[in-house]
Write a protein that holds these residues in place. Sequence first.
Motif, PDB file in Angstrom:
ATOM      1  N   LEU A 136      -2.679  -0.583  17.458  1.00  0.00           N
ATOM      2  CA  LEU A 136      -3.459  -0.815  18.673  1.00  0.00           C
ATOM      3  C   LEU A 136      -4.488  -1.921  18.461  1.00  0.00           C
ATOM      4  CD1 LEU A 136      -3.943   2.863  19.832  1.00  0.00           C
ATOM      5  CD2 LEU A 136      -2.831   1.049  21.154  1.00  0.00           C
ATOM      6  N   ARG A 137      -5.145  -1.919  17.311  1.00  0.00           N
ATOM      7  CA  ARG A 137      -6.121  -2.971  17.014  1.00  0.00           C
ATOM      8  C   ARG A 137      -5.430  -4.338  16.970  1.00  0.00           C
ATOM      9  NH1 ARG A 137     -11.063  -1.401  15.785  1.00  0.00           N
ATOM     10  NH2 ARG A 137     -11.427   0.727  15.098  1.00  0.00           N
ATOM     11  N   LEU A 138      -4.258  -4.385  16.377  1.00  0.00           N
ATOM     12  CA  LEU A 138      -3.490  -5.631  16.333  1.00  0.00           C
ATOM     13  C   LEU A 138      -3.141  -6.089  17.745  1.00  0.00           C
ATOM     14  CD1 LEU A 138      -2.163  -7.713  14.491  1.00  0.00           C
ATOM     15  CD2 LEU A 138      -0.135  -6.255  14.435  1.00  0.00           C
ATOM     16  N   GLU A 139      -2.802  -5.136  18.606  1.00  0.00           N
ATOM     17  CA  GLU A 139      -2.492  -5.444  20.008  1.00  0.00           C
ATOM     18  C   GLU A 139      -3.700  -6.069  20.717  1.00  0.00           C
ATOM     19  OE1 GLU A 139      -2.298  -2.253  23.155  1.00  0.00           O
ATOM     20  OE2 GLU A 139      -0.184  -2.809  23.105  1.00  0.00           O
ATOM     21  N   MET A 140      -4.904  -5.648  20.315  1.00  0.00           N
ATOM     22  CA  MET A 140      -6.121  -6.153  20.954  1.00  0.00           C
ATOM     23  C   MET A 140      -6.593  -7.477  20.366  1.00  0.00           C
ATOM     24  SD  MET A 140      -8.402  -2.786  21.767  1.00  0.00           S
ATOM     25  CE  MET A 140      -8.261  -1.981  20.182  1.00  0.00           C
ATOM     26  N   ALA A 141      -5.969  -7.935  19.290  1.00  0.00           N
ATOM     27  CA  ALA A 141      -6.354  -9.214  18.688  1.00  0.00           C
ATOM     28  C   ALA A 141      -6.204 -10.316  19.738  1.00  0.00           C
ATOM     29  CB  ALA A 141      -5.493  -9.512  17.472  1.00  0.00           C
ATOM     30  N   GLY A 142      -7.142 -11.170  19.790  1.00  0.00           N
ATOM     31  CA  GLY A 142      -7.094 -12.251  20.775  1.00  0.00           C
ATOM     32  C   GLY A 142      -7.624 -11.855  22.140  1.00  0.00           C
ATOM     33  N   SER A 143      -8.088 -10.611  22.277  1.00  0.00           N
ATOM     34  CA  SER A 143      -8.611 -10.153  23.571  1.00  0.00           C
ATOM     35  C   SER A 143     -10.007 -10.693  23.845  1.00  0.00           C
ATOM     36  CB  SER A 143      -8.644  -8.620  23.608  1.00  0.00           C
ATOM     37  OG  SER A 143      -9.602  -8.128  22.678  1.00  0.00           O
ATOM     38  N   GLY A 144     -10.662 -11.167  22.795  1.00  0.00           N
ATOM     39  CA  GLY A 144     -12.040 -11.629  22.955  1.00  0.00           C
ATOM     40  C   GLY A 144     -13.048 -10.505  22.861  1.00  0.00           C
ATOM     41  N   TRP A 145     -12.580  -9.287  22.639  1.00  0.00           N
ATOM     42  CA  TRP A 145     -13.479  -8.148  22.530  1.00  0.00           C
ATOM     43  C   TRP A 145     -14.146  -8.137  21.171  1.00  0.00           C
ATOM     44  CZ3 TRP A 145     -10.679  -3.193  24.692  1.00  0.00           C
ATOM     45  CH2 TRP A 145     -10.354  -3.391  26.027  1.00  0.00           C
ATOM     46  N   SER A 146     -15.364  -7.680  21.142  1.00  0.00           N
ATOM     47  CA  SER A 146     -16.061  -7.500  19.875  1.00  0.00           C
ATOM     48  C   SER A 146     -15.492  -6.267  19.167  1.00  0.00           C
ATOM     49  CB  SER A 146     -17.559  -7.286  20.120  1.00  0.00           C
ATOM     50  OG  SER A 146     -17.775  -6.030  20.758  1.00  0.00           O
ATOM     51  N   ALA A 147     -15.808  -6.130  17.890  1.00  0.00           N
ATOM     52  CA  ALA A 147     -15.361  -4.952  17.137  1.00  0.00           C
ATOM     53  C   ALA A 147     -15.907  -3.674  17.770  1.00  0.00           C
ATOM     54  CB  ALA A 147     -15.799  -5.062  15.678  1.00  0.00           C
ATOM     55  N   GLU A 148     -17.146  -3.733  18.271  1.00  0.00           N
ATOM     56  CA  GLU A 148     -17.753  -2.566  18.916  1.00  0.00           C
ATOM     57  C   GLU A 148     -17.010  -2.209  20.212  1.00  0.00           C
ATOM     58  OE1 GLU A 148     -19.686  -5.353  18.087  1.00  0.00           O
ATOM     59  OE2 GLU A 148     -20.277  -4.473  16.167  1.00  0.00           O
ATOM     60  N   ASP A 149     -16.629  -3.232  20.989  1.00  0.00           N
ATOM     61  CA  ASP A 149     -15.877  -2.987  22.230  1.00  0.00           C
ATOM     62  C   ASP A 149     -14.520  -2.356  21.929  1.00  0.00           C
ATOM     63  OD1 ASP A 149     -17.918  -4.025  23.788  1.00  0.00           O
ATOM     64  OD2 ASP A 149     -16.971  -6.002  24.000  1.00  0.00           O
ATOM     65  N   LYS A 150     -13.869  -2.847  20.885  1.00  0.00           N
ATOM     66  CA  LYS A 150     -12.563  -2.283  20.501  1.00  0.00           C
ATOM     67  C   LYS A 150     -12.717  -0.823  20.079  1.00  0.00           C
ATOM     68  CE  LYS A 150     -10.607  -6.678  19.036  1.00  0.00           C
ATOM     69  NZ  LYS A 150     -10.177  -7.505  17.899  1.00  0.00           N
ATOM     70  N   ASP A 151     -13.746  -0.532  19.281  1.00  0.00           N
ATOM     71  CA  ASP A 151     -13.987   0.851  18.859  1.00  0.00           C
ATOM     72  C   ASP A 151     -14.246   1.744  20.064  1.00  0.00           C
ATOM     73  OD1 ASP A 151     -13.645   0.227  16.179  1.00  0.00           O
ATOM     74  OD2 ASP A 151     -15.807   0.021  15.795  1.00  0.00           O
ATOM     75  N   TRP A 152     -15.091   1.264  20.981  1.00  0.00           N
ATOM     76  CA  TRP A 152     -15.384   2.044  22.202  1.00  0.00           C
ATOM     77  C   TRP A 152     -14.091   2.315  22.979  1.00  0.00           C
ATOM     78  CZ3 TRP A 152     -14.375   0.812  27.243  1.00  0.00           C
ATOM     79  CH2 TRP A 152     -14.849   1.714  28.191  1.00  0.00           C
ATOM     80  N   TYR A 153     -13.271   1.284  23.158  1.00  0.00           N
ATOM     81  CA  TYR A 153     -12.011   1.429  23.902  1.00  0.00           C
ATOM     82  C   TYR A 153     -11.103   2.453  23.219  1.00  0.00           C
ATOM     83  CZ  TYR A 153      -7.568   0.263  26.100  1.00  0.00           C
ATOM     84  OH  TYR A 153      -6.379   0.341  26.777  1.00  0.00           O
ATOM     85  N   LEU A 154     -10.941   2.344  21.922  1.00  0.00           N
ATOM     86  CA  LEU A 154     -10.063   3.277  21.204  1.00  0.00           C
ATOM     87  C   LEU A 154     -10.576   4.709  21.311  1.00  0.00           C
ATOM     88  CD1 LEU A 154      -9.244   1.110  18.068  1.00  0.00           C
ATOM     89  CD2 LEU A 154      -7.666   1.756  19.913  1.00  0.00           C
ATOM     90  N   GLN A 155     -11.892   4.892  21.296  1.00  0.00           N
ATOM     91  CA  GLN A 155     -12.457   6.231  21.436  1.00  0.00           C
ATOM     92  C   GLN A 155     -12.331   6.764  22.859  1.00  0.00           C
ATOM     93  OE1 GLN A 155     -13.388   8.410  19.053  1.00  0.00           O
ATOM     94  NE2 GLN A 155     -12.503   6.809  17.758  1.00  0.00           N
ATOM     95  N   SER A 156     -12.145   5.868  23.831  1.00  0.00           N
ATOM     96  CA  SER A 156     -12.024   6.306  25.229  1.00  0.00           C
ATOM     97  C   SER A 156     -10.600   6.729  25.591  1.00  0.00           C
ATOM     98  CB  SER A 156     -12.483   5.194  26.174  1.00  0.00           C
ATOM     99  OG  SER A 156     -11.542   4.136  26.193  1.00  0.00           O
ATOM    100  N   LEU A 157      -9.641   6.500  24.703  1.00  0.00           N
ATOM    101  CA  LEU A 157      -8.253   6.880  25.004  1.00  0.00           C
ATOM    102  C   LEU A 157      -8.145   8.390  25.167  1.00  0.00           C
ATOM    103  CD1 LEU A 157      -6.392   4.556  22.482  1.00  0.00           C
ATOM    104  CD2 LEU A 157      -6.505   4.297  24.970  1.00  0.00           C
TER     105      LEU A 157
END
Length: 183
Positions: A136-157
């Motif tokens: 999932l993190r690899l899928e988000m690469a290039g999204s422009g999201w910060s590491a914190e945004d990615k963590d928040w998104y993954l925790q919201s699943l």
Amino acid sequence: MLADQEGLPQFPYHPDPVATGSVVAAEVVCACCGQRRPFTYVGPVYAVEELRRRLCPWCIADGRAAAMFDAQFTDAHWRVPEEVPSDVMEVVLRRTPGFAGWQQERWLHHCADAAEFQGEVGAPELADFPDAVDHLRLEMAGSGWSAEDKDWYLQSLSKDGPVTAFLFRCRHCGTHLAYSDST
């Protein structure tokens, strides 16, 4: 596995369609074979005729439903790696129960084969599959999201919420893969 216990056909790319909700224990007179069956396919059907909740899993497994209605059970609008043989995609599209996604569902691949669909998962379930989280993190690469945004998104699943992930498992090496989707 419940599907095995109930005598349902085997689907190599969707090993337990009852657990994932694509097949339910509900009687149907199948529009393909005409037999009264104890299980009904409730997933997506891409065909001219409206067939949702009108087919049995046996007619999907042996290809009769796809042949009779020129049907697919997963839409083919995703990129399939060149190393995945076309006969594998034929089985996924026309002889495997699909699943419903929020946007356009995708079938994931690994080791030059389609992966097994395991079902919808949220952050609590993904905790057991760090390889899927990495995917999932690899899928988000290039999204422009910060590491914190990615963590928040993954925790919201959430398995049953508006932002979910779809879990797959490689049939060869056992690697777990996932992609996320939202309403």
